[in-house]
Design an enzyme around this catalytic site. Structure first.
Site, mmCIF file in Angstrom:
data_model
loop_
_atom_site.group_PDB
_atom_site.id
_atom_site.type_symbol
_atom_site.label_atom_id
_atom_site.label_comp_id
_atom_site.label_asym_id
_atom_site.label_seq_id
_atom_site.Cartn_x
_atom_site.Cartn_y
_atom_site.Cartn_z
ATOM 1 N N ILE A 60 -33.022 2.090 -80.422
ATOM 2 C CA ILE A 60 -31.892 1.172 -80.386
ATOM 3 C C ILE A 60 -31.547 0.911 -81.846
ATOM 4 O O ILE A 60 -32.421 0.582 -82.651
ATOM 5 C CB ILE A 60 -32.237 -0.121 -79.619
ATOM 6 C CG1 ILE A 60 -31.019 -1.043 -79.530
ATOM 7 C CG2 ILE A 60 -33.432 -0.836 -80.200
ATOM 8 C CD1 ILE A 60 -31.227 -2.255 -78.620
ATOM 9 N N SER A 61 -30.305 1.103 -82.210
ATOM 10 C CA SER A 61 -29.914 1.094 -83.614
ATOM 11 C C SER A 61 -30.088 -0.275 -84.263
ATOM 12 O O SER A 61 -30.106 -1.314 -83.605
ATOM 13 C CB SER A 61 -28.450 1.530 -83.755
ATOM 14 O OG SER A 61 -28.277 2.857 -83.337
ATOM 15 N N GLN A 62 -30.201 -0.252 -85.579
ATOM 16 C CA GLN A 62 -30.271 -1.464 -86.389
ATOM 17 C C GLN A 62 -29.007 -2.293 -86.159
ATOM 18 O O GLN A 62 -27.892 -1.775 -86.240
ATOM 19 C CB GLN A 62 -30.378 -1.042 -87.847
ATOM 20 C CG GLN A 62 -30.575 -2.147 -88.838
ATOM 21 C CD GLN A 62 -30.794 -1.584 -90.232
ATOM 22 O OE1 GLN A 62 -31.036 -0.390 -90.406
ATOM 23 N NE2 GLN A 62 -30.710 -2.437 -91.229
#
Length: 217
Positions: A60-62
């Site tokens: 899950i992206s930053q």
């Protein structure tokens, strides 16, 4: 003041500090509980500005990167958006609060199933998640007003550029390896494509075809 309230305040402050200043984007991210898209011990780290693991070897992206990409996309309330790479569903849920309709494509069946369940549980009803080869886009729903890729390609995929409406915007990471990538914004004009660079990023590569876990039932 609860710990969660403090976490949310710190979360928004971190987004602003990273350059996410669009009020609508900040509101959408504040209203979308990142912890709902995580499992186990990672739930406790949901509001840290770091990427975190999810199943199928993905992440899950930053949050700050999610915010900057969403901001660059300039989503309008009437926009029809295509996202390539559903992952946890977090980015699609944020886009859904800004757009009229979101189509999100995922090549991993387990991820698509989990994302759909989470988005349904949050009461978001304008997201359609498709288990498809993302490099092909969604021709039946084209053209799109906005297209967002959460996986890196060497160049903007021609098929996806063709599915972008004239006047539309595409945001994607480009680069030949997972170490050298540049986030770019592409605007499709009547006279061709206009590009601008948004900064260095690191994403998983854009892969053709469906994942092997498609055979799972």
């Amino acid at each position: 003041m609860t710990d969660l309230t403090v976490q949310r305040m710190q979360f928004v402050f971190a987004l602003r500090s990273a350059g996410v200043t669009d009020a609508a984007v900040l509101t959408a991210m504040e209203q979308t509980p990142r912890d709902a898209f995580l499992d186990g011990t990672f739930v406790e780290r949901a509001y840290e500005d770091v990427p975190l693991p999810i199943p199928c070897g993905q992440t899950i992206s930053q949050p700050s990167v999610v915010g900057l990409m969403t901001q660059a996309l300039e989503v309008t309330p009437r926009a029809k958006v295509l996202e390539i790479g559903t992952g946890s569903g977090y980015q699609a849920a944020i886009l859904a609060r800004l757009a009229r309709r979101v189509y999100s494509v995922e090549r991993h069946r387990p991820l698509a199933r989990r994302a759909r369940e989470t988005i349904d549980r949050l009461g978001i009803n304008n997201v359609t998640i498709l288990i498809e080869d993302g490099t092909r886009g969604v021709e039946l729903q084209a053209p799109f007003d906005r297209i967002l890729l959460t996986a890196a390609a060497e160049d903007p995929p021609v098929t996806l550029v063709e599915q972008l409406r004239v006047g539309g915007i595409m945001v994607l990471p480009v680069g030949q390896s997972d170490r050298i990538q540049q986030l770019i914004k592409l605007v499709k004009t009547p006279n061709g494509l206009e590009y601008s660079e948004l900064g260095d990023v690191r994403f998983v590569p854009l892969i053709e075809g469906l994942a092997e876990d498609m055979t799972e039932r």
